[in-house]
Design a protein around this motif. Structure first.
Motif, PDB file in Angstrom:
ATOM      1  N   SER A 169      -6.738  -1.101  -4.475  1.00  9.29           N
ATOM      2  CA  SER A 169      -7.490  -1.600  -3.319  1.00  9.29           C
ATOM      3  C   SER A 169      -8.401  -2.756  -3.712  1.00  9.29           C
ATOM      4  CB  SER A 169      -8.322  -0.471  -2.701  1.00  9.29           C
ATOM      5  OG  SER A 169      -7.491   0.560  -2.217  1.00  9.29           O
ATOM      6  N   ALA A 226      -5.341   4.141  -6.747  1.00 12.83           N
ATOM      7  CA  ALA A 226      -5.529   3.726  -5.349  1.00 12.83           C
ATOM      8  C   ALA A 226      -6.789   2.868  -5.224  1.00 12.83           C
ATOM      9  CB  ALA A 226      -5.627   4.949  -4.442  1.00 12.83           C
ATOM     10  N   CYS A 274       0.882   6.200  -7.110  1.00 12.22           N
ATOM     11  CA  CYS A 274      -0.226   7.129  -7.344  1.00 12.22           C
ATOM     12  C   CYS A 274       0.256   8.573  -7.407  1.00 12.22           C
ATOM     13  CB  CYS A 274      -1.275   6.987  -6.240  1.00 12.22           C
ATOM     14  SG  CYS A 274      -2.186   5.433  -6.270  1.00 12.22           S
ATOM     15  N   MET A 275       1.196   8.922  -6.536  1.00 15.10           N
ATOM     16  CA  MET A 275       1.731  10.282  -6.514  1.00 15.10           C
ATOM     17  C   MET A 275       2.392  10.639  -7.845  1.00 15.10           C
ATOM     18  SD  MET A 275       3.397  10.313  -2.693  1.00 15.10           S
ATOM     19  CE  MET A 275       4.409  11.753  -3.036  1.00 15.10           C
ATOM     20  N   THR A 306       0.825  -1.203   0.000  1.00 14.99           N
ATOM     21  CA  THR A 306       0.000   0.000   0.000  1.00 14.99           C
ATOM     22  C   THR A 306       0.862   1.257   0.000  1.00 14.99           C
ATOM     23  OG1 THR A 306      -1.792  -1.130   1.179  1.00 14.99           O
ATOM     24  CG2 THR A 306      -1.786   1.275   1.255  1.00 14.99           C
ATOM     25  N   SER A 316       1.493   9.141 -10.836  1.00 16.00           N
ATOM     26  CA  SER A 316       0.648   8.796 -11.976  1.00 16.00           C
ATOM     27  C   SER A 316      -0.771   9.314 -11.758  1.00 16.00           C
ATOM     28  CB  SER A 316       0.659   7.277 -12.211  1.00 16.00           C
ATOM     29  OG  SER A 316       0.284   6.578 -11.036  1.00 16.00           O
ATOM     30  N   SER A 317      -1.619   8.519 -11.113  1.00 14.05           N
ATOM     31  CA  SER A 317      -3.000   8.931 -10.869  1.00 14.05           C
ATOM     32  C   SER A 317      -3.509   8.302  -9.577  1.00 14.05           C
ATOM     33  CB  SER A 317      -3.894   8.495 -12.033  1.00 14.05           C
ATOM     34  OG  SER A 317      -5.263   8.650 -11.707  1.00 14.05           O
ATOM     35  N   TRP A 318      -4.265   9.092  -8.805  1.00 15.35           N
ATOM     36  CA  TRP A 318      -4.826   8.565  -7.556  1.00 15.35           C
ATOM     37  C   TRP A 318      -5.993   7.622  -7.805  1.00 15.35           C
ATOM     38  CZ3 TRP A 318      -2.506   8.410  -3.081  1.00 15.35           C
ATOM     39  CH2 TRP A 318      -1.464   9.318  -2.839  1.00 15.35           C
ATOM     40  N   TRP A 319      -6.483   7.568  -9.032  1.00 14.69           N
ATOM     41  CA  TRP A 319      -7.501   6.576  -9.358  1.00 14.69           C
ATOM     42  C   TRP A 319      -6.950   5.156  -9.175  1.00 14.69           C
ATOM     43  CZ3 TRP A 319     -12.483   7.219  -9.592  1.00 14.69           C
ATOM     44  CH2 TRP A 319     -13.012   8.465  -9.950  1.00 14.69           C
ATOM     45  N   ALA A 331       1.092   4.087  -2.877  1.00 11.26           N
ATOM     46  CA  ALA A 331       0.923   5.537  -2.700  1.00 11.26           C
ATOM     47  C   ALA A 331       1.970   6.296  -3.514  1.00 11.26           C
ATOM     48  CB  ALA A 331       1.027   5.898  -1.216  1.00 11.26           C
ATOM     49  N   TYR A 332       3.193   5.784  -3.520  1.00 12.23           N
ATOM     50  CA  TYR A 332       4.250   6.406  -4.326  1.00 12.23           C
ATOM     51  C   TYR A 332       3.890   6.367  -5.809  1.00 12.23           C
ATOM     52  CZ  TYR A 332       8.599   6.721  -6.973  1.00 12.23           C
ATOM     53  OH  TYR A 332       9.541   7.061  -7.901  1.00 12.23           O
TER      54      TYR A 332
END
Length: 311
Positions: A136, A132, A124-125, A117, A127-130, A121-122
């Motif tokens: 999940s 996440a 997503c930071m 996880t 690329s895209s938070w989608w 987060a790295y």
């Protein structure tokens, strides 16, 4: 002096044995189901843009951790539901054969999910938070494969879930974090890998058919019977090779991707290895060959994509 040497030798052997136990707990033969898709998605992205090595490494480690954690959840819940015994065949059974405490396996799986996880987060930071949300869902699928009130592994949909999440989704995420998009070509190339990842699960279920049936599972292999399950496995191999042939002759991919046909002998060995076998121990080589087919096919596909990029 001599007793000390003997003690040191015993301690060394004991440490090596412990290391092997923990390594087997990850079920390393299944880790190619995580490694191969990440590599293919990344190599495919190379045709579109420059590769961010840090994102590739992060995605690879996160995928391996999720796969290993899923295997540990499998180990824990198989034990809790009485599927594993000291006589069970396979690389699982660390709890019943090696004496590892069940909660240790469960906590370790959760810890691996936690690390994955953080790595996610790295990703997503950068690329895209989608991702996440998608990540999940992937981890939830890994947990509910054997966890929860109605485990996926107890239904006919285990192969479909494994192929979709560990094959298709991982390739597309690996491609997306490099390019910022998902293309039709990426989806089409991901499909045969998804099929082969599902084949690894089907091979496992063919081996464990009798035991799973006794424990109330309703896997695809149980529903269609051993002989038909073997035919389906052979068909999955055939479809994967035919799929790549169609893509090549349709000029969607380079003919260099036809290198995957060098993995045909391993696929044939996998399918033939199950024929006429009824004891789990007799089917272990065929199971291993199924995982190796995925590895060889994926590696050769990645090489073909690389060559076509260079040329």
């Amino acid at each position: 002096m001599q007793p000390s040497l003997q003690t040191d030798r015993y301690s060394s052997i004991h440490r090596r044995r412990d290391w092997r136990v923990w390594w087997r707990l990850t079920r390393p033969h299944t880790l190619t189901a995580a490694f191969v898709p990440v590599c293919i998605g990344t190599v495919l992205a190379l045709h579109e843009t420059a590769i961010h090595i840090s994102l590739f490494i992060a995605m690879l480690i996160a995928s391996l951790l999720i796969q290993a954690a899923t295997n540990m959840f499998n180990e824990y819940y198989d034990y809790k539901r009485g599927l594993d015994s000291p006589e069970s065949v396979g690389i699982g059974g660390a709890i019943v054969r090696e004496g590892i405490h069940p909660k240790t396996v469960l906590y370790l799986a959760v810890a691996l999910f936690a690390v994955a996880t953080l790595i996610g987060a790295y990703i997503c930071m950068n690329s895209s938070w989608w991702l996440a949300l998608i990540g999940s869902i992937c981890m939830a699928a890994g947990y509910f494969y054997t966890g929860g009130p109605v485990p996926i592994a107890y239904t006919p949909f285990g192969e479909l879930a494994a192929g979709f999440f560990m094959g298709l989704v991982i390739i597309l995420i690996s491609f997306f974090i490099q390019t910022g998009e998902v293309t039709k070509t990426a989806i089409l190339i991901a499909i045969p890998i998804a099929i082969l990842v599902g084949a690894i699960l089907l091979a496992n279920n063919i081996r464990d058919l009798d035991r799973d049936k006794e424990k109330g599972r309703k896997t695809l292999a149980i529903l269609v019977g051993r002989n038909n399950a073997i035919r389906i496995l052979a068909g999955m191999f055939a479809v994967s090779f035919i799929w790549m042939t169609v893509l090549a002759f349709s000029h969607i991919v380079s003919f260099w991707t036809m290198l995957v046909f060098f993995s045909v002998p391993k696929a044939v060995a996998a399918a033939k290895g199950f024929i006429g076998k009824t004891k789990p121990i007799e089917m272990m080589p065929a199971m291993k060959a199924t995982a190796q087919t995925n590895t060889q096919f994926g590696f050769l596909l990645a090489v073909g994509l690389l060559i076509s990029h260079w040329l």
